[in-house]
Design a protein around this motif. Sequence first.
Motif, mmCIF file in Angstrom:
data_model
loop_
_atom_site.group_PDB
_atom_site.id
_atom_site.type_symbol
_atom_site.label_atom_id
_atom_site.label_comp_id
_atom_site.label_asym_id
_atom_site.label_seq_id
_atom_site.Cartn_x
_atom_site.Cartn_y
_atom_site.Cartn_z
ATOM 1 N N ALA A 114 0.834 -1.208 0.000
ATOM 2 C CA ALA A 114 0.000 0.000 0.000
ATOM 3 C C ALA A 114 0.865 1.253 0.000
ATOM 4 O O ALA A 114 0.568 2.232 -0.713
ATOM 5 N N PHE A 115 1.954 1.234 0.765
ATOM 6 C CA PHE A 115 2.821 2.411 0.818
ATOM 7 C C PHE A 115 3.600 2.599 -0.474
ATOM 8 O O PHE A 115 3.896 3.737 -0.864
ATOM 9 N N LEU A 116 3.940 1.515 -1.156
ATOM 10 C CA LEU A 116 4.612 1.646 -2.450
ATOM 11 C C LEU A 116 3.680 2.286 -3.476
ATOM 12 O O LEU A 116 4.091 3.166 -4.245
ATOM 13 N N VAL A 117 2.422 1.844 -3.488
ATOM 14 C CA VAL A 117 1.446 2.447 -4.394
ATOM 15 C C VAL A 117 1.217 3.910 -4.017
ATOM 16 O O VAL A 117 1.171 4.797 -4.883
ATOM 17 N N TYR A 118 1.087 4.160 -2.739
ATOM 18 C CA TYR A 118 0.908 5.522 -2.220
ATOM 19 C C TYR A 118 2.042 6.441 -2.664
ATOM 20 O O TYR A 118 1.814 7.546 -3.183
ATOM 21 N N GLY A 119 3.274 5.981 -2.490
ATOM 22 C CA GLY A 119 4.422 6.784 -2.893
ATOM 23 C C GLY A 119 4.495 6.984 -4.393
ATOM 24 O O GLY A 119 4.799 8.088 -4.868
ATOM 25 N N ALA A 120 4.202 5.932 -5.151
ATOM 26 C CA ALA A 120 4.268 6.033 -6.612
ATOM 27 C C ALA A 120 3.234 7.020 -7.150
ATOM 28 O O ALA A 120 3.520 7.808 -8.062
ATOM 29 N N VAL A 121 2.030 6.995 -6.584
ATOM 30 C CA VAL A 121 0.980 7.908 -7.034
ATOM 31 C C VAL A 121 1.365 9.352 -6.725
ATOM 32 O O VAL A 121 1.191 10.251 -7.565
ATOM 33 N N TRP A 122 1.893 9.588 -5.535
ATOM 34 C CA TRP A 122 2.293 10.951 -5.182
ATOM 35 C C TRP A 122 3.441 11.445 -6.062
ATOM 36 O O TRP A 122 3.439 12.601 -6.513
ATOM 37 N N ILE A 123 4.416 10.583 -6.327
ATOM 38 C CA ILE A 123 5.533 10.984 -7.197
ATOM 39 C C ILE A 123 5.016 11.321 -8.593
ATOM 40 O O ILE A 123 5.401 12.331 -9.193
ATOM 41 N N GLY A 124 4.125 10.465 -9.111
ATOM 42 C CA GLY A 124 3.547 10.730 -10.424
ATOM 43 C C GLY A 124 2.768 12.032 -10.452
ATOM 44 O O GLY A 124 2.856 12.802 -11.421
ATOM 45 N N PHE A 125 2.038 12.307 -9.379
ATOM 46 C CA PHE A 125 1.266 13.544 -9.292
ATOM 47 C C PHE A 125 2.187 14.759 -9.238
ATOM 48 O O PHE A 125 1.948 15.771 -9.906
ATOM 49 N N PHE A 126 3.242 14.675 -8.438
ATOM 50 C CA PHE A 126 4.209 15.774 -8.356
ATOM 51 C C PHE A 126 4.831 16.064 -9.716
ATOM 52 O O PHE A 126 4.939 17.227 -10.135
ATOM 53 N N VAL A 127 5.248 15.004 -10.404
ATOM 54 C CA VAL A 127 5.889 15.178 -11.714
ATOM 55 C C VAL A 127 4.901 15.777 -12.715
ATOM 56 O O VAL A 127 5.236 16.690 -13.483
ATOM 57 N N PHE A 128 3.672 15.279 -12.712
ATOM 58 C CA PHE A 128 2.650 15.756 -13.641
ATOM 59 C C PHE A 128 2.366 17.239 -13.437
ATOM 60 O O PHE A 128 2.375 18.033 -14.393
ATOM 61 N N VAL A 129 2.128 17.637 -12.188
ATOM 62 C CA VAL A 129 1.840 19.045 -11.893
ATOM 63 C C VAL A 129 3.052 19.917 -12.208
ATOM 64 O O VAL A 129 2.911 21.017 -12.767
ATOM 65 N N SER A 130 4.243 19.441 -11.878
ATOM 66 C CA SER A 130 5.453 20.218 -12.137
ATOM 67 C C SER A 130 5.653 20.458 -13.629
ATOM 68 O O SER A 130 6.037 21.564 -14.045
ATOM 69 N N LEU A 131 5.381 19.438 -14.436
ATOM 70 C CA LEU A 131 5.528 19.590 -15.884
ATOM 71 C C LEU A 131 4.542 20.618 -16.429
ATOM 72 O O LEU A 131 4.898 21.455 -17.273
ATOM 73 N N ILE A 132 3.301 20.566 -15.951
ATOM 74 C CA ILE A 132 2.290 21.522 -16.416
ATOM 75 C C ILE A 132 2.666 22.938 -16.016
ATOM 76 O O ILE A 132 2.640 23.870 -16.831
ATOM 77 N N VAL A 133 3.038 23.127 -14.750
ATOM 78 C CA VAL A 133 3.379 24.462 -14.258
ATOM 79 C C VAL A 133 4.614 24.997 -14.965
ATOM 80 O O VAL A 133 4.667 26.178 -15.363
ATOM 81 N N THR A 134 5.614 24.144 -15.136
ATOM 82 C CA THR A 134 6.843 24.577 -15.807
ATOM 83 C C THR A 134 6.572 24.977 -17.249
ATOM 84 O O THR A 134 7.073 26.002 -17.733
ATOM 85 N N THR A 135 5.756 24.189 -17.941
ATOM 86 C CA THR A 135 5.435 24.498 -19.336
ATOM 87 C C THR A 135 4.690 25.819 -19.457
ATOM 88 O O THR A 135 5.031 26.677 -20.291
ATOM 89 N N LEU A 136 3.679 25.998 -18.618
ATOM 90 C CA LEU A 136 2.904 27.239 -18.664
ATOM 91 C C LEU A 136 3.759 28.449 -18.294
ATOM 92 O O LEU A 136 3.671 29.511 -18.926
ATOM 93 N N ALA A 137 4.591 28.291 -17.254
ATOM 94 C CA ALA A 137 5.431 29.405 -16.828
ATOM 95 C C ALA A 137 6.442 29.779 -17.908
ATOM 96 O O ALA A 137 6.712 30.958 -18.144
ATOM 97 N N THR A 138 6.987 28.776 -18.605
ATOM 98 C CA THR A 138 7.948 29.038 -19.671
ATOM 99 C C THR A 138 7.295 29.776 -20.823
ATOM 100 O O THR A 138 7.871 30.712 -21.404
ATOM 101 N N LEU A 139 6.080 29.366 -21.160
ATOM 102 C CA LEU A 139 5.376 30.011 -22.270
ATOM 103 C C LEU A 139 4.978 31.447 -21.932
ATOM 104 O O LEU A 139 5.003 32.328 -22.801
ATOM 105 N N LEU A 140 4.639 31.683 -20.678
ATOM 106 C CA LEU A 140 4.129 33.001 -20.296
ATOM 107 C C LEU A 140 5.228 33.989 -19.896
ATOM 108 O O LEU A 140 5.113 35.181 -20.175
#
Length: 258
Positions: free
Chosen positions: A184-210
């Motif tokens: 359960a903790f491995l799944v928990y950690g993997a989901v959070w890491i994926g979420f962090f990476v996903f949000v970071s990519l979106i924010v970085t892309t938008l910030a770079t464009l703007l």
Amino acid sequence: MKLNIVPARTGVTWFKLGVQTFSRQPLAMAGLFFMYIAAASVLSMIPGAGVVLALAIVPGATLGLMAATMEATKGKFPMPSILISAFRAGRKELRAMLMLGMIYALFCILITALVHLIAPMPEGGGQEVMLSDEFRMSMMITMVLYLPVSIAFWHAPALVHWHGITPLKSLFFSLVAVLRNTSAFLVYGAVWIGFFVFVSLIVTTLATLLGGAGAVGAIMLPTALLLASMFICSIYFTFRDSFVTEPDPTPPATGESP
């Protein structure tokens, strides 16, 4: 209390509950987390024992944020005072939490010393240092050494504060609880890491464009703090589901003969 073994998919549930709880009280939860970061920063600037004090409040602050999450699940607005609830309990509980904090600070200092001996950080600063092989090796060793400490302290503050378990026993019970629920903790950690990476990519892309590279740095820091606040909200649910409180098997005395 007894240990509760949960299925691997519970890790996804913990993630969802953390995000949902944060969305109910975003200002309160983010504000409490920022207050903790500010307090730790101020303590760390005290000459001599500042770093030790900043590390020692981590278990107590974690408990305060867990208590705030519990309040948010009840539909209540967690007040700032809840952040120090671990230090406002009885004298026995306060002493136990302070001892837990000092043990945590000792482990962190020992890890820092070991990493410095095994793979010393390169001198200087800036991007060149962060991209160096020495820096990556240092970070990797730090993560490996800190992982068992993180596991041992994961549930420990809650066990000490809410269930009166001694600091050393709480570290052992926390370690066992996390290891028995590894899937359960491995799944928990993997989901959070994926979420962090996903949000970071979106924010970085938008910030770079703007706004270019300057906007990325300005936006990523508050984004990282908000993501950390969401993550902190989910810690309470990992504790809630990892232990079950058993009722007292002994019936109350009534003074009557059977």
